[in-house]
Design a protein around this motif. Structure first.
Motif, PDB file in Angstrom:
ATOM      1  N   ILE A 102       0.723  -0.766   0.311  1.00 45.65           N
ATOM      2  CA  ILE A 102       0.137   0.148   0.163  1.00 45.65           C
ATOM      3  C   ILE A 102       1.163   1.235   0.399  1.00 45.65           C
ATOM      4  CG2 ILE A 102      -1.368   1.685   1.120  1.00 45.65           C
ATOM      5  CD1 ILE A 102      -2.872  -1.230   2.184  1.00 45.65           C
ATOM      6  N   GLU A 103       0.676   1.980  -1.160  1.00 43.02           N
ATOM      7  CA  GLU A 103       1.605   3.565  -1.440  1.00 43.02           C
ATOM      8  C   GLU A 103       0.857   4.522  -0.245  1.00 43.02           C
ATOM      9  OE1 GLU A 103       4.696   5.432  -2.060  1.00 43.02           O
ATOM     10  OE2 GLU A 103       4.080   3.415  -2.590  1.00 43.02           O
ATOM     11  N   TRP A 104       1.607   4.906   0.472  1.00 40.58           N
ATOM     12  CA  TRP A 104       0.746   5.454   1.681  1.00 40.58           C
ATOM     13  C   TRP A 104       1.876   7.282   1.494  1.00 40.58           C
ATOM     14  CZ3 TRP A 104      -3.386   5.010   4.363  1.00 40.58           C
ATOM     15  CH2 TRP A 104      -3.785   4.070   5.174  1.00 40.58           C
ATOM     16  N   SER A 105       2.412   7.042   0.401  1.00 42.28           N
ATOM     17  CA  SER A 105       2.805   8.667  -0.177  1.00 42.28           C
ATOM     18  C   SER A 105       1.373   9.243  -1.477  1.00 42.28           C
ATOM     19  CB  SER A 105       3.715   8.135  -1.891  1.00 42.28           C
ATOM     20  OG  SER A 105       2.974   7.702  -2.432  1.00 42.28           O
ATOM     21  N   ARG A 106       0.341   8.922  -1.347  1.00 41.37           N
ATOM     22  CA  ARG A 106      -0.637   9.826  -1.905  1.00 41.37           C
ATOM     23  C   ARG A 106      -2.497   9.405  -2.534  1.00 41.37           C
ATOM     24  NH1 ARG A 106       2.991   9.337  -6.057  1.00 41.37           N
ATOM     25  NH2 ARG A 106       1.881   7.981  -8.297  1.00 41.37           N
ATOM     26  N   ALA A 107      -2.469   9.628  -2.605  1.00 41.74           N
ATOM     27  CA  ALA A 107      -4.349   9.155  -2.310  1.00 41.74           C
ATOM     28  C   ALA A 107      -5.119   9.757  -3.327  1.00 41.74           C
ATOM     29  CB  ALA A 107      -4.456   8.614  -1.246  1.00 41.74           C
ATOM     30  N   VAL A 108      -6.411   9.284  -4.107  1.00 43.12           N
ATOM     31  CA  VAL A 108      -6.299  10.287  -5.294  1.00 43.12           C
ATOM     32  C   VAL A 108      -7.713   9.465  -5.250  1.00 43.12           C
ATOM     33  CG1 VAL A 108      -6.719   9.738  -7.817  1.00 43.12           C
ATOM     34  CG2 VAL A 108      -4.689   9.782  -7.285  1.00 43.12           C
ATOM     35  N   ALA A 109      -8.461  10.302  -5.319  1.00 41.37           N
ATOM     36  CA  ALA A 109     -10.462  10.188  -4.838  1.00 41.37           C
ATOM     37  C   ALA A 109     -11.096  11.170  -6.993  1.00 41.37           C
ATOM     38  CB  ALA A 109     -11.010  11.669  -4.230  1.00 41.37           C
ATOM     39  N   ASP A 110     -11.700  10.460  -5.943  1.00 38.00           N
ATOM     40  CA  ASP A 110     -12.910  10.770  -7.632  1.00 38.00           C
ATOM     41  C   ASP A 110     -14.511   9.911  -7.523  1.00 38.00           C
ATOM     42  OD1 ASP A 110     -13.790  12.334 -10.385  1.00 38.00           O
ATOM     43  OD2 ASP A 110     -12.565  10.232 -11.508  1.00 38.00           O
ATOM     44  N   GLY A 111     -15.419  10.599  -8.332  1.00 37.10           N
ATOM     45  CA  GLY A 111     -16.451   9.854  -8.366  1.00 37.10           C
ATOM     46  C   GLY A 111     -16.852   9.453  -9.828  1.00 37.10           C
ATOM     47  N   SER A 112     -18.284   8.356  -9.999  1.00 35.80           N
ATOM     48  CA  SER A 112     -18.400   7.786 -11.593  1.00 35.80           C
ATOM     49  C   SER A 112     -19.586   8.299 -11.051  1.00 35.80           C
ATOM     50  CB  SER A 112     -17.448   6.746 -11.576  1.00 35.80           C
ATOM     51  OG  SER A 112     -18.471   6.420 -12.267  1.00 35.80           O
ATOM     52  N   HIS A 113     -20.629   7.753 -11.975  1.00 29.48           N
ATOM     53  CA  HIS A 113     -21.815   8.239 -11.765  1.00 29.48           C
ATOM     54  C   HIS A 113     -22.071   6.888 -12.728  1.00 29.48           C
ATOM     55  CE1 HIS A 113     -26.056   9.296 -13.650  1.00 29.48           C
ATOM     56  NE2 HIS A 113     -25.946  10.336 -12.283  1.00 29.48           N
ATOM     57  N   VAL A 114     -23.667   6.560 -11.842  1.00 36.44           N
ATOM     58  CA  VAL A 114     -24.023   4.952 -12.398  1.00 36.44           C
ATOM     59  C   VAL A 114     -25.405   4.986 -13.240  1.00 36.44           C
ATOM     60  CG1 VAL A 114     -24.237   2.686 -11.860  1.00 36.44           C
ATOM     61  CG2 VAL A 114     -22.656   3.749 -11.336  1.00 36.44           C
ATOM     62  N   GLN A 115     -25.623   4.582 -14.416  1.00 35.90           N
ATOM     63  CA  GLN A 115     -26.880   4.624 -14.448  1.00 35.90           C
ATOM     64  C   GLN A 115     -28.315   3.982 -13.502  1.00 35.90           C
ATOM     65  OE1 GLN A 115     -27.466   3.854 -18.916  1.00 35.90           O
ATOM     66  NE2 GLN A 115     -28.818   5.189 -18.940  1.00 35.90           N
TER      67      GLN A 115
END
Length: 178
Positions: free
Chosen positions: A10-23
């Motif tokens: 697990i790489e704790w140096s950075r995390a990435v957040a995002d959201g995705s729409h689901v029909q």
């Protein structure tokens, strides 16, 4: 996730957040429906580490703004033991797209001890964050390879969230197996 921390994957140096729409098909519950016809459905919100392993996820209605789930995603990361010392709970930096650009949330992320690296709105494209953000898009592609998560047919949101959690666990397991 704990096994990955013990193996040092697990790489704790950075995390990435995002959201995705689901029909949503077959009538999703009112809570998961948007007010606009063009946004019927739900949203999957993910927080992944630098290698694409899901650390936290949430499910909301399709009309929710991405930034509203940012703090909840950070708070949902469980303490991960494995190495000597205190369990790790937070990444060092958080990378996100323009949907998360809000000064109030930047301050609240800083207060949690995480450095926010968020693209600013109303600036030219090419912020350079795409070379780090691609891992969350790849994780969404892995999630949406499962038809049950790509098109929501469940009326109950707890069932859909359970399948989302199961798919995230399978992604973690697959990443740790290789």
């Amino acid at each position: 996730v704990r096994r990955g921390q013990a193996a040092g994957e697990i790489e704790w140096s950075r995390a990435v957040a995002d959201g995705s729409h689901v029909q949503a098909k077959k009538g999703a519950p009112r809570r998961a429906r948007a007010r606009l016809k063009s946004q019927n459905g739900s949203k999957h919100h993910l927080l992944v580490d630098a290698t694409g392993i899901p650390l936290a996820w949430t499910l909301t209605g399709g009309n929710r703004n991405d930034v509203t789930q940012l703090l909840e995603l950070l708070d949902r990361v469980p303490p991960v033991r494995g190495r000597v010392g205190r369990p790790r709970r937070r990444p060092r930096t958080l990378i996100a797209d323009r949907g998360y650009d809000h000064d109030k949330y930047r301050r609240l992320v800083w207060q949690r001890g995480v450095k926010p690296v968020i693209a600013r709105r109303q600036t030219a494209h090419g912020s350079g964050l795409g070379r780090h953000r691609w891992v969350v898009e790849r994780t969404f592609a892995w999630l949406h390879n499962r038809r049950r998560l790509l098109i929501r047919t469940d009326r109950r949101d707890d069932i859909h969230e359970g399948f989302l959690a199961l798919a995230c666990c399978l992604i973690c397991w697959r990443q740790l197996e290789t």
